[in-house]
Design a protein around this motif. Structure first.
Motif, PDB file in Angstrom:
ATOM      1  N   LYS A   1       0.930  -1.196  -0.031  1.00  0.00           N
ATOM      2  CA  LYS A   1      -0.024  -0.054  -0.142  1.00  0.00           C
ATOM      3  C   LYS A   1       0.901   1.301  -0.106  1.00  0.00           C
ATOM      4  O   LYS A   1       1.803   1.303   0.713  1.00  0.00           O
ATOM      5  CB  LYS A   1      -0.725  -0.124   1.150  1.00  0.00           C
ATOM      6  N   GLU A   2       0.581   2.261  -0.926  1.00  0.00           N
ATOM      7  CA  GLU A   2       1.195   3.396  -0.689  1.00  0.00           C
ATOM      8  C   GLU A   2       0.764   4.347   0.299  1.00  0.00           C
ATOM      9  O   GLU A   2      -0.249   4.168   0.836  1.00  0.00           O
ATOM     10  CB  GLU A   2       0.862   4.215  -2.092  1.00  0.00           C
ATOM     11  N   LYS A   3       1.744   4.923   0.832  1.00  0.00           N
ATOM     12  CA  LYS A   3       1.360   5.871   1.994  1.00  0.00           C
ATOM     13  C   LYS A   3       0.630   7.076   1.573  1.00  0.00           C
ATOM     14  O   LYS A   3       0.531   7.374   0.222  1.00  0.00           O
ATOM     15  CB  LYS A   3       2.562   6.459   2.615  1.00  0.00           C
ATOM     16  N   PRO A   4      -0.246   7.809   2.361  1.00  0.00           N
ATOM     17  CA  PRO A   4      -0.876   8.970   2.066  1.00  0.00           C
ATOM     18  C   PRO A   4      -0.107   9.933   1.345  1.00  0.00           C
ATOM     19  O   PRO A   4       1.171  10.193   1.971  1.00  0.00           O
ATOM     20  CB  PRO A   4      -1.443   9.501   3.144  1.00  0.00           C
ATOM     21  N   LYS A   5      -0.568  10.637   0.396  1.00  0.00           N
ATOM     22  CA  LYS A   5       0.323  11.599  -0.635  1.00  0.00           C
ATOM     23  C   LYS A   5      -0.090  12.968  -0.061  1.00  0.00           C
ATOM     24  O   LYS A   5      -1.080  13.335   0.404  1.00  0.00           O
ATOM     25  CB  LYS A   5       0.236  11.246  -2.054  1.00  0.00           C
ATOM     26  N   PRO A   6       1.117  13.831  -0.299  1.00  0.00           N
ATOM     27  CA  PRO A   6       0.464  15.481   0.083  1.00  0.00           C
ATOM     28  C   PRO A   6      -0.233  15.875  -0.912  1.00  0.00           C
ATOM     29  O   PRO A   6      -0.410  15.559  -1.981  1.00  0.00           O
ATOM     30  CB  PRO A   6       1.989  15.914   0.052  1.00  0.00           C
ATOM     31  N   ARG A   7      -0.977  17.070  -0.316  1.00  0.00           N
ATOM     32  CA  ARG A   7      -2.014  17.698  -1.171  1.00  0.00           C
ATOM     33  C   ARG A   7      -1.155  18.559  -1.965  1.00  0.00           C
ATOM     34  O   ARG A   7       0.224  18.702  -1.937  1.00  0.00           O
ATOM     35  CB  ARG A   7      -2.638  18.685  -0.252  1.00  0.00           C
TER      36      ARG A   7
ATOM     37  N   LYS B   1      -2.863  13.157  -5.124  1.00  0.00           N
ATOM     38  CA  LYS B   1      -3.239  11.963  -5.848  1.00  0.00           C
ATOM     39  C   LYS B   1      -3.336  10.755  -4.813  1.00  0.00           C
ATOM     40  O   LYS B   1      -3.021  10.752  -3.857  1.00  0.00           O
ATOM     41  CB  LYS B   1      -1.812  11.691  -6.717  1.00  0.00           C
ATOM     42  N   ARG B   2      -4.267   9.707  -5.502  1.00  0.00           N
ATOM     43  CA  ARG B   2      -4.619   8.959  -4.491  1.00  0.00           C
ATOM     44  C   ARG B   2      -3.716   7.702  -4.430  1.00  0.00           C
ATOM     45  O   ARG B   2      -2.807   7.523  -5.061  1.00  0.00           O
ATOM     46  CB  ARG B   2      -6.102   8.317  -5.117  1.00  0.00           C
ATOM     47  N   SER B   3      -3.670   6.917  -3.091  1.00  0.00           N
ATOM     48  CA  SER B   3      -2.693   6.184  -2.924  1.00  0.00           C
ATOM     49  C   SER B   3      -3.184   4.710  -3.595  1.00  0.00           C
ATOM     50  O   SER B   3      -4.535   4.600  -3.315  1.00  0.00           O
ATOM     51  CB  SER B   3      -2.601   6.075  -1.406  1.00  0.00           C
ATOM     52  N   ARG B   4      -2.274   4.001  -3.943  1.00  0.00           N
ATOM     53  CA  ARG B   4      -2.645   2.702  -4.557  1.00  0.00           C
ATOM     54  C   ARG B   4      -2.248   1.576  -4.003  1.00  0.00           C
ATOM     55  O   ARG B   4      -1.532   1.537  -2.902  1.00  0.00           O
ATOM     56  CB  ARG B   4      -1.737   2.838  -5.967  1.00  0.00           C
ATOM     57  N   SER B   5      -2.817   0.574  -4.089  1.00  0.00           N
ATOM     58  CA  SER B   5      -2.631  -0.633  -3.452  1.00  0.00           C
ATOM     59  C   SER B   5      -2.551  -2.230  -4.538  1.00  0.00           C
ATOM     60  O   SER B   5      -3.252  -2.202  -5.443  1.00  0.00           O
ATOM     61  CB  SER B   5      -3.740  -0.861  -2.342  1.00  0.00           C
ATOM     62  N   TYR B   6      -1.847  -3.106  -3.967  1.00  0.00           N
ATOM     63  CA  TYR B   6      -1.800  -4.258  -4.537  1.00  0.00           C
ATOM     64  C   TYR B   6      -1.941  -5.532  -3.492  1.00  0.00           C
ATOM     65  O   TYR B   6      -1.151  -5.451  -2.600  1.00  0.00           O
ATOM     66  CB  TYR B   6      -0.573  -4.539  -5.342  1.00  0.00           C
ATOM     67  N   ALA B   7      -2.683  -6.405  -3.739  1.00  0.00           N
ATOM     68  CA  ALA B   7      -2.775  -7.707  -2.760  1.00  0.00           C
ATOM     69  C   ALA B   7      -2.386  -8.954  -3.456  1.00  0.00           C
ATOM     70  O   ALA B   7      -3.161  -9.187  -4.547  1.00  0.00           O
ATOM     71  CB  ALA B   7      -4.266  -7.757  -1.897  1.00  0.00           C
TER      72      ALA B   7
END
Length: 305
Positions: free
Chosen positions: A152-158, A202-208
């Protein structure tokens, strides 16, 4: 920033023509993560022109040979290619012993450090973190201790709206605005409202990655809403009894999990060598979860921001 998965191997225990044992590469920014390392992984890395030395982290799901027999050879090749930088290796209990014995009797002395992290396959736990992303284990249900991995990507800055920023702001204040804070004076009065000078990040992305496992709904909370889910699909539904007996899943079960977890995309893989044509597996999954694709050799999937 790049967030891209490449499939190196998609076969189950027995390799078949044009299908290799399980291995995947997940690139996040400048980090290349190798997920499982079945026999033939080195050849696939060469085939797709991926440099061994760029791999930063290796994640092994369990100690069935089709998921790690390629690892001693890969680590040895890194030695021959004079790797000096350390590598992180994550896997279940016993993996370190296997490698130690292999290198002992082969009189192999690696010039680089392997930072081995033994994972608990029975729980979901954070095992890795860097500036950009985290990795958690996902407990699977297989014949030997086995886990999947959630990236999971961490939250990104505005985003700062330069045309709306007052001139008096200092660099530390700009950083605080990026992370969603208002700027206040010593009396607590708002000088700059974050919502007025920034836009959404930008939204954070995820892969399971769900490795070998029986159908297992208790992982649903962990994979809920992920951008991309890989789930093993060794058999068609007419062999559901065989799947349960061998602690594997069917294509329909993988799709059912994807539907219940409301993921965005599903990849199915780890196909039994009995299936020369994979179309029936794809069709079975798509009947339940339409946004399904086959995790076949060479396929590259990018997850957009």
């Amino acid at each position: 920033m790049e967030f891209e998965l490449k499939i190196l191997g998609s076969s189950s225990a027995t390799p078949s023509f044009e299908r290799h044992h399980t291995a995947q590469l997940l690139t996040i920014g400048n980090q290349i993560n190798l997920i499982d390392c079945g026999e033939g992984t080195q050849m696939q890395l060469m085939r797709y022109k991926i440099k061994h030395q760029r791999i930063c982290n290796i994640f092994i799901s369990h100690l069935h040979g089709d998921h790690y027999f390629g690892l001693p050879g890969l680590l040895s090749t890194m030695n021959l290619q004079q790797r000096t930088g350390p590598i992180n290796l994550f896997g279940p209990k016993g993996l370190a012993d296997i490698l130690t014995l292999q290198f002992k009797y082969g009189n192999t002395q690696l010039p680089y450090h392997i930072n081995f992290v033994e994972v608990d396959t029975t729980v979901s736990k954070k095992i890795f973190e860097d500036k950009y992303h985290t990795v958690h284990t996902l407990p699977m249900q297989h014949r030997v201790p086995c886990c999947g991995y959630l990236f999971k990507e961490k939250p990104k800055p505005r985003h700062l709206l330069k045309g709306k920023l007052p001139d008096f702001l200092t660099p530390p204040q700009l950083v605080r605005l990026k992370w969603g804070e208002d700027i206040r004076n010593e009396q607590g009065e708002v000088l700059v409202r974050n919502a007025e000078v920034t836009s959404e990040p930008k939204r954070s992305r995820s892969y399971a990655y769900c490795s070998d496992t029986r159908y297992k709904e208790d992982i649903l909370p962990y994979v809920q809403g992920v951008d991309l889910l890989y789930h093993e699909s060794t058999f068609l539904s007419d062999m559901e009894h065989r799947a349960a007996h061998t602690y594997h899943s069917t294509a329909a079960q993988a799709a059912t999990l994807a539907e219940k977890a409301r993921v965005k995309r599903l990849l199915i893989g780890h196909f039994s060598a009995r299936y020369k044509d994979l179309t029936p597996l794809l069709e079975e999954a798509q009947a339940i979860f339409p946004n399904t694709a086959l995790a076949t050799e060479g396929k590259t999937i990018s997850v957009l921001e």
